[in-house]
Design an enzyme around this catalytic site. Structure first.
Site, PDB file in Angstrom:
ATOM      1  N   TYR A   1      17.073  29.712   0.736  1.00 27.05           N
ATOM      2  CA  TYR A   1      16.020  30.748   1.184  1.00 27.05           C
ATOM      3  C   TYR A   1      16.374  31.019   3.121  1.00 27.05           C
ATOM      4  O   TYR A   1      17.171  29.301   3.289  1.00 27.05           O
ATOM      5  CB  TYR A   1      15.075  30.009   1.475  1.00 27.05           C
ATOM      6  CG  TYR A   1      14.451  29.641   0.264  1.00 27.05           C
ATOM      7  CD1 TYR A   1      14.239  30.511  -0.827  1.00 27.05           C
ATOM      8  CD2 TYR A   1      13.773  28.373  -0.209  1.00 27.05           C
ATOM      9  CE1 TYR A   1      13.622  30.855  -1.766  1.00 27.05           C
ATOM     10  CE2 TYR A   1      13.592  27.778  -1.606  1.00 27.05           C
ATOM     11  CZ  TYR A   1      12.820  29.490  -2.260  1.00 27.05           C
ATOM     12  OH  TYR A   1      12.851  29.162  -3.651  1.00 27.05           O
TER      13      TYR A   1
ATOM     14  N   LYS B   1       0.415  -0.554  -0.041  1.00 27.17           N
ATOM     15  CA  LYS B   1       0.102   0.309   0.772  1.00 27.17           C
ATOM     16  C   LYS B   1       0.585   1.016   0.091  1.00 27.17           C
ATOM     17  O   LYS B   1       2.050   1.291   0.211  1.00 27.17           O
ATOM     18  CB  LYS B   1      -0.422  -0.224   1.558  1.00 27.17           C
ATOM     19  CG  LYS B   1      -0.763  -0.163   2.168  1.00 27.17           C
ATOM     20  CD  LYS B   1      -1.157  -0.479   3.688  1.00 27.17           C
ATOM     21  CE  LYS B   1      -0.465  -0.479   4.515  1.00 27.17           C
ATOM     22  NZ  LYS B   1      -1.282  -0.606   6.002  1.00 27.17           N
TER      23      LYS B   1
END
Length: 370
Positions: free
Chosen positions: A265, A39
């Site tokens: 940043y 999954k």
């Protein structure tokens, strides 16, 4: 989905490691059949490639969370047994039957609704969920469970009573009181009821540490086959497992910056001397988290740090000298005498290893290797 096959960043999935880990689990648990949970895009490593490697490596079947995942595996021509662990629409019962998909049942009402959507030409294989303390889905009342099994047996023209299961919420810890509480509830709810084709009770922790206490002929595992030790070292050192994945990229830009230059940043890193800075095309948009600033990756057999904030698509590393473009950067895996494990990454990010891998985005190129 866009898979970035034109850049050098890639996840490599080892077929031999998956096979080895499947064998370790089966031997440890004494299991004859193993369902691998694939999954969430094969725990982030790729639904189809992981499933192909698992079936080739000895997995009897595959377990998914959603009907869509099961159908994707059938579209990929994977014919092994597939079970859905979540709740699927009863209106899709006919499609699941035709596709030979085992579906989870947690109420008699769902079965009755599904029966109205089955033509009878193909029986729907069902696995009944029992909630022994996970608090998620499943029967908690023995009479209701018995009534549902009785309904299945009365409607064998439409249904095949394939499985009966529960999920342990704490089977990978030295604290075993709650595990034993769940086990007692399992016996109270199921003992003496008609048996299915198979029980699948053992998840990774139960298979590795409690196989003598639970039904273990069929196990339904995830993390351990991916090379992640379920207890994270508390109950086992995991050295019998092999790492399944590596994550690598390459330097695609080099520059030398003087002291006092900010990187990325907010300039959370500033050069303190003349420094060689390499750019690598991977970022938090791929699932390499911003938390990984400061983590040491491996270049040319030595550790080098990620400097500055991780951006969405790129990050920077500080290097001891100039390297040619195309030099390999290892984020997870071995390079020379050094290795970054998935556990190393998880520890730096203060997350569990399975949270790291399931966060890898679909644009990461995934490759099966021997």
């Amino acid at each position: 989905m866009v898979e970035a096959i034109t850049r050098p960043t890639r996840i490599e999935i080892s077929k031999s490691a998956i096979q080895h880990n499947i064998e370790v689990v089966k031997q440890t648990a004494g299991a004859t059949k193993l369902f691998l949970a694939v999954k969430s895009n094969g725990y982030g490593l790729g639904l189809v490639p992981v499933s192909q490697a698992a079936v080739a490596g000895g997995a009897y079947g595959l377990a998914v969370a959603l009907m869509d995942e099961a159908l994707a595996l059938r579209d990929a021509r994977i014919t092994a047994p597939i079970m859905i662990l979540g709740i699927s629409p009863a209106e899709q019962a006919e499609l699941m039957a035709v596709q030979n998909i085992i579906t989870t049942v947690v109420s008699l009402d769902w079965l009755k609704s599904a029966a109205q959507n089955l033509s009878g030409e193909q029986r729907l294989a069902v696995s009944i969920g029992v909630d022994t303390g996970m608090g998620r889905i499943g029967f908690r009342d023995r009479d209701a469970l018995a009534e549902t099994i009785d309904y299945l047996q009365q409607h064998q023209d439409k249904f095949e009573y394939t499985g009966l299961f529960t999920h342990f919420s704490e089977s990978d810890s030295s604290e075993v009181a709650y595990f034993h509480k769940q086990l007692e509830r399992w016996h109270a709810l199921t003992d003496g009821l008609p048996a299915p084709k198979f029980y699948h009770v053992a998840n990774s922790g139960a298979a590795m540490y409690h196989a003598d206490e639970v039904p273990h002929d069929v196990v339904r595992v995830g993390t351990v086959v991916y090379g992640m030790e379920p207890s994270r070292g508390e109950l086992n050192d995991g050295k019998d497992l092999q790492p399944v994945m590596t994550l690598r990229s390459e330097i695609n830009f080099m520059k030398q910056l003087p002291a006092g230059e900010g990187i990325s940043y907010s300039h959370k890193y500033t050069t303190t001397d003349d420094e060689w800075i390499g750019t690598v095309p991977i970022g938090y948009g791929d699932g390499w988290l911003r938390k990984m600033m400061g983590f040491n990756v491996i270049v040319d057999g030595q550790y080098v740090p990620i400097v500055g904030q991780v951006a969405m698509d790129q990050l920077m590393i500080r290097l001891p000298r100039e390297y040619p473009l195309g030099t390999t950067v290892t984020f997870i895996g071995r390079d020379g005498a050094l290795e970054n494990t998935l556990e190393d990454v998880a520890t730096h990010a203060d997350l569990a290893p399975w949270e790291i891998v399931t966060g890898f985005q679909e644009r990461l190129h995934r490759i099966l290797v021997d």
